[in-house]
Design an enzyme around this catalytic site. Structure first.
Site, mmCIF file in Angstrom:
data_model
loop_
_atom_site.group_PDB
_atom_site.id
_atom_site.type_symbol
_atom_site.label_atom_id
_atom_site.label_comp_id
_atom_site.label_asym_id
_atom_site.label_seq_id
_atom_site.Cartn_x
_atom_site.Cartn_y
_atom_site.Cartn_z
ATOM 1 N N TYR A 161 -2.987 -0.804 10.031
ATOM 2 C CA TYR A 161 -2.890 -1.213 8.632
ATOM 3 C C TYR A 161 -1.496 -0.898 8.079
ATOM 4 O O TYR A 161 -0.881 -1.728 7.404
ATOM 5 C CB TYR A 161 -3.961 -0.489 7.827
ATOM 6 N N SER A 216 0.834 -1.197 0.000
ATOM 7 C CA SER A 216 0.000 0.000 0.000
ATOM 8 C C SER A 216 0.871 1.250 0.000
ATOM 9 O O SER A 216 2.021 1.235 0.455
ATOM 10 C CB SER A 216 -0.902 0.018 1.234
#
Length: 254
Positions: free
Chosen positions: A160, A147
């Site tokens: 995350y 990400s």
């Protein structure tokens, strides 16, 4: 792009979004696709039907990730489905796409949310690779979906971000370890993409414009933007690229 005929690919979290787009693109290039899903079997069936209706080959695998024995259960189903469709045993391409995100700052994330995030986002890929390597042929491909959050600070997505930072480290370490077998290991780092995850952020014209403004192209990414790069990494054209985190944010980090 490279020809994947005769190759077998496993894509986790392939029932929708980026995972579905990657599964469809690899199937277009000729690979037999194992479409993994966690709980949404109807969406996974749509992915398979979309692939087969376009002339590709695919089958479904249901397995919950982030629980004890998840890798064993997933690959037991994988082996059984391969045999059922008359395909040769083995694996050529593993795409670790499945992930979840519990938003929250450091004082908001609970133990349960943190543990679940780590279990799905980094522990599951770790052991899927471990079990997948027992089946993967030399010259295989491992593609981990990371990400954009690992290159900048996002306090509201700290759990995350930590888990995806682990994915980046796993990618580099595996690349060095598996080079002798000709296996490449790379990570894709998407930014804002038009998926169910970002639907609420895109619900208003103002919200959509704000997300589009991150990219130098002034638009939000599409799942196909990510899938096309995954197809390159899965092909022989990428044979000299390994251990890399590929930014697929449309220039959002510039």
């Amino acid at each position: 792009m490279g020809d994947l005929k005769g190759k077998t690919a496993l894509v986790t979290g392939a029932s929708r979004g980026i995972g579905r787009a990657i599964a469809q693109r690899l199937a277009e290039d000729g690979a037999l696709i194992a479409v993994h899903y966690g709980s949404n079997d109807a969406a996974a069936k749509e992915t398979v039907e979309g692939i087969t209706s376009a002339g590709g080959r695919a089958f479904m695998i249901g397995a919950e990730l982030g629980v004890p024995g998840d890798a064993e259960a997933l690959f037991a189903a994988f082996d059984a489905e391969l045999a059922a469709c008359g395909a040769e045993p083995g694996l050529d391409i593993l795409v670790n796409n499945a992930a979840l995100n519990f938003p929250g700052r450091i004082d908001e994330v609970t133990y349960e949310e943190f543990d679940r995030t780590v279990a799905v986002n980094i522990r599951a890929p770790f052991f899927l690779v471990q079990h997948g390597l027992r089946r993967m042929r030399d010259g295989g491909r491992i593609i981990n979906v990371s990400s954009a959050v690992t290159s900048t600070a996002h306090p509201s997505q700290i759990a995350y971000s930590v888990s995806k930072g682990g994915v980046d480290t796993l990618t580099r370490t595996l690349a060095k370890d598996l080079g002798a077998r000709g296996i490449t290991v790379n990570a894709l780092a998407p930014g804002w993409v038009e998926t169910d995850v970002t639907a609420s952020r895109r619900a208003t014209p103002e919200g959509r414009a704000a997300l589009a403004a991150y990219s130098v192209f002034n638009r939000i990414g599409r799942p196909g933007d990510i899938a096309d790069v995954a197809a390159f990494l899965a092909s022989d054209d990428s044979r000299w690229i390994t251990g890399q985190r590929i930014d697929v944010t449309g220039g959002s980090m510039l």
